[in-house]
Design a protein around this motif. Structure first.
Motif, PDB file in Angstrom:
ATOM      1  N   ILE A  15       2.740   6.530  -2.382  1.00 49.41           N
ATOM      2  CA  ILE A  15       1.770   6.354  -1.306  1.00 49.41           C
ATOM      3  C   ILE A  15       0.569   7.242  -1.594  1.00 49.41           C
ATOM      4  O   ILE A  15       0.711   8.429  -1.900  1.00 49.41           O
ATOM      5  N   ALA A  16      -0.610   6.643  -1.502  1.00 43.52           N
ATOM      6  CA  ALA A  16      -1.841   7.414  -1.667  1.00 43.52           C
ATOM      7  C   ALA A  16      -2.261   7.955  -0.300  1.00 43.52           C
ATOM      8  O   ALA A  16      -2.192   7.249   0.706  1.00 43.52           O
ATOM      9  N   VAL A  17      -2.676   9.222  -0.298  1.00 41.31           N
ATOM     10  CA  VAL A  17      -3.047   9.902   0.937  1.00 41.31           C
ATOM     11  C   VAL A  17      -4.326  10.702   0.728  1.00 41.31           C
ATOM     12  O   VAL A  17      -4.779  10.902  -0.394  1.00 41.31           O
ATOM     13  N   ASP A  18      -4.870  11.193   1.835  1.00 43.73           N
ATOM     14  CA  ASP A  18      -5.917  12.204   1.784  1.00 43.73           C
ATOM     15  C   ASP A  18      -5.176  13.545   1.815  1.00 43.73           C
ATOM     16  O   ASP A  18      -4.560  13.880   2.833  1.00 43.73           O
ATOM     17  N   PRO A  19      -5.191  14.298   0.715  1.00 44.33           N
ATOM     18  CA  PRO A  19      -4.381  15.529   0.655  1.00 44.33           C
ATOM     19  C   PRO A  19      -4.741  16.560   1.716  1.00 44.33           C
ATOM     20  O   PRO A  19      -3.927  17.416   2.028  1.00 44.33           O
ATOM     21  N   SER A  20      -5.937  16.471   2.290  1.00 43.44           N
ATOM     22  CA  SER A  20      -6.289  17.414   3.355  1.00 43.44           C
ATOM     23  C   SER A  20      -5.637  17.011   4.679  1.00 43.44           C
ATOM     24  O   SER A  20      -5.559  17.809   5.609  1.00 43.44           O
ATOM     25  N   PHE A  21      -5.148  15.780   4.754  1.00 42.79           N
ATOM     26  CA  PHE A  21      -4.480  15.293   5.967  1.00 42.79           C
ATOM     27  C   PHE A  21      -2.969  15.309   5.790  1.00 42.79           C
ATOM     28  O   PHE A  21      -2.240  15.814   6.637  1.00 42.79           O
ATOM     29  N   ILE A  22      -2.487  14.752   4.677  1.00 42.88           N
ATOM     30  CA  ILE A  22      -1.063  14.778   4.340  1.00 42.88           C
ATOM     31  C   ILE A  22      -0.949  15.368   2.943  1.00 42.88           C
ATOM     32  O   ILE A  22      -1.409  14.759   1.979  1.00 42.88           O
ATOM     33  N   PRO A  23      -0.376  16.553   2.818  1.00 43.00           N
ATOM     34  CA  PRO A  23      -0.301  17.191   1.495  1.00 43.00           C
ATOM     35  C   PRO A  23       0.482  16.352   0.489  1.00 43.00           C
ATOM     36  O   PRO A  23       1.462  15.696   0.851  1.00 43.00           O
TER      37      PRO A  23
ATOM     38  N   GLY B 239      -6.895   8.323  -3.312  1.00 40.38           N
ATOM     39  CA  GLY B 239      -7.800   7.210  -3.566  1.00 40.38           C
ATOM     40  C   GLY B 239      -9.151   7.491  -2.946  1.00 40.38           C
ATOM     41  O   GLY B 239      -9.238   8.178  -1.931  1.00 40.38           O
ATOM     42  N   SER B 240     -10.192   6.946  -3.553  1.00 35.41           N
ATOM     43  CA  SER B 240     -11.541   7.203  -3.054  1.00 35.41           C
ATOM     44  C   SER B 240     -11.734   6.676  -1.638  1.00 35.41           C
ATOM     45  O   SER B 240     -12.513   7.225  -0.870  1.00 35.41           O
ATOM     46  N   ALA B 241     -10.991   5.620  -1.278  1.00 32.41           N
ATOM     47  CA  ALA B 241     -11.145   5.043   0.056  1.00 32.41           C
ATOM     48  C   ALA B 241     -10.130   5.606   1.041  1.00 32.41           C
ATOM     49  O   ALA B 241     -10.139   5.230   2.207  1.00 32.41           O
ATOM     50  N   VAL B 242      -9.258   6.497   0.570  1.00 37.04           N
ATOM     51  CA  VAL B 242      -8.208   7.049   1.433  1.00 37.04           C
ATOM     52  C   VAL B 242      -8.710   8.373   1.997  1.00 37.04           C
ATOM     53  O   VAL B 242      -8.674   9.404   1.332  1.00 37.04           O
ATOM     54  N   LYS B 243      -9.222   8.318   3.233  1.00 39.84           N
ATOM     55  CA  LYS B 243      -9.796   9.499   3.869  1.00 39.84           C
ATOM     56  C   LYS B 243      -9.237   9.633   5.269  1.00 39.84           C
ATOM     57  O   LYS B 243      -9.253   8.680   6.048  1.00 39.84           O
ATOM     58  N   GLY B 244      -8.722  10.835   5.580  1.00 44.31           N
ATOM     59  CA  GLY B 244      -8.230  11.079   6.928  1.00 44.31           C
ATOM     60  C   GLY B 244      -6.917  10.372   7.183  1.00 44.31           C
ATOM     61  O   GLY B 244      -6.037  10.337   6.324  1.00 44.31           O
ATOM     62  N   ALA B 245      -6.799   9.775   8.373  1.00 46.63           N
ATOM     63  CA  ALA B 245      -5.535   9.160   8.803  1.00 46.63           C
ATOM     64  C   ALA B 245      -5.374   7.761   8.214  1.00 46.63           C
ATOM     65  O   ALA B 245      -5.295   6.763   8.921  1.00 46.63           O
ATOM     66  N   VAL B 246      -5.371   7.697   6.879  1.00 48.61           N
ATOM     67  CA  VAL B 246      -5.212   6.431   6.163  1.00 48.61           C
ATOM     68  C   VAL B 246      -4.206   6.666   5.044  1.00 48.61           C
ATOM     69  O   VAL B 246      -4.245   7.705   4.379  1.00 48.61           O
ATOM     70  N   ILE B 247      -3.291   5.709   4.843  1.00 50.43           N
ATOM     71  CA  ILE B 247      -2.389   5.771   3.696  1.00 50.43           C
ATOM     72  C   ILE B 247      -2.483   4.452   2.950  1.00 50.43           C
ATOM     73  O   ILE B 247      -2.826   3.426   3.528  1.00 50.43           O
ATOM     74  N   ASP B 248      -2.231   4.504   1.664  1.00 51.72           N
ATOM     75  CA  ASP B 248      -2.310   3.328   0.804  1.00 51.72           C
ATOM     76  C   ASP B 248      -0.948   3.167   0.136  1.00 51.72           C
ATOM     77  O   ASP B 248      -0.500   4.060  -0.589  1.00 51.72           O
ATOM     78  N   LEU B 249      -0.286   2.057   0.398  1.00 47.94           N
ATOM     79  CA  LEU B 249       1.081   1.838  -0.080  1.00 47.94           C
ATOM     80  C   LEU B 249       1.069   1.029  -1.372  1.00 47.94           C
ATOM     81  O   LEU B 249       0.394   0.001  -1.455  1.00 47.94           O
ATOM     82  N   TRP B 250       1.854   1.459  -2.363  1.00 49.23           N
ATOM     83  CA  TRP B 250       1.897   0.731  -3.632  1.00 49.23           C
ATOM     84  C   TRP B 250       2.862  -0.443  -3.542  1.00 49.23           C
ATOM     85  O   TRP B 250       3.972  -0.331  -3.028  1.00 49.23           O
ATOM     86  N   PHE B 251       2.402  -1.594  -4.045  1.00 46.79           N
ATOM     87  CA  PHE B 251       3.227  -2.794  -4.119  1.00 46.79           C
ATOM     88  C   PHE B 251       3.250  -3.288  -5.562  1.00 46.79           C
ATOM     89  O   PHE B 251       2.266  -3.140  -6.288  1.00 46.79           O
ATOM     90  N   PRO B 252       4.371  -3.910  -5.970  1.00 50.07           N
ATOM     91  CA  PRO B 252       4.490  -4.363  -7.363  1.00 50.07           C
ATOM     92  C   PRO B 252       3.575  -5.532  -7.699  1.00 50.07           C
ATOM     93  O   PRO B 252       3.274  -5.762  -8.868  1.00 50.07           O
ATOM     94  N   THR B 253       3.123  -6.274  -6.693  1.00 49.93           N
ATOM     95  CA  THR B 253       2.187  -7.371  -6.955  1.00 49.93           C
ATOM     96  C   THR B 253       1.039  -7.293  -5.969  1.00 49.93           C
ATOM     97  O   THR B 253       1.192  -6.814  -4.837  1.00 49.93           O
ATOM     98  N   CYS B 254      -0.116  -7.765  -6.403  1.00 45.68           N
ATOM     99  CA  CYS B 254      -1.283  -7.754  -5.523  1.00 45.68           C
ATOM    100  C   CYS B 254      -1.083  -8.699  -4.347  1.00 45.68           C
ATOM    101  O   CYS B 254      -1.614  -8.469  -3.262  1.00 45.68           O
ATOM    102  N   ALA B 255      -0.293  -9.773  -4.565  1.00 45.15           N
ATOM    103  CA  ALA B 255      -0.019 -10.691  -3.467  1.00 45.15           C
ATOM    104  C   ALA B 255       0.704  -9.977  -2.331  1.00 45.15           C
ATOM    105  O   ALA B 255       0.410 -10.188  -1.156  1.00 45.15           O
TER     106      ALA B 255
END
Length: 110
Positions: free
Chosen positions: A52-60, A79-95
């Motif tokens: 999971i991609a996070v903003d390290p200043s929000f979730i270490p 991630g550049s777009a992951v700022k504040g209360a946002v998380i980015d979850l990795w999936f094996p396919t873009c679909a």
């Protein structure tokens, strides 16, 4: 006839300053998106389910969390777009990532 309802409160201009990072065991409501990039993460480990991609200043980085609808994961990327209360979850396919879309979830940090 009945009476009318009251009005809502007005909003100010500036947003309140961000509070301290959430503590272990706490529930945090965040916006979540999916991504499907290959390679290694910001922490040097290969991507995989549960990364999971996070903003390290929000979730270490290194924080483990449970995400409803996704499962257990660990804050291991940024991630550049992951700022504040946002998380980015990795999936094996873009679909799968697109299918997840953009949803608000209440995660549990532990």
């Amino acid at each position: 006839g009945g009476g009318g309802g009251g009005g809502g409160g007005g909003g100010g201009g500036a947003a309140p300053p961000p509070g301290p990072p959430p503590q272990s065991g706490s529930k945090v409501t965040v916006s979540s998106t999916g991504y499907c990039l290959r390679g290694t993460t910001a922490t040097g480990i290969p991507v995989g389910w549960g990364v999971i991609a996070v903003d390290p200043s929000f979730i270490p980085l290194g924080t483990r969390m449970f995400v409803p609808g996704y499962g257990e994961g660990v804050a291991a990327d940024t991630g550049s777009a992951v700022k504040g209360a946002v998380i980015d979850l990795w999936f094996p396919t873009c679909a799968r990532a697109l299918q997840w879309g953009w949803r608000t979830v209440t995660i549990t940090l532990h």
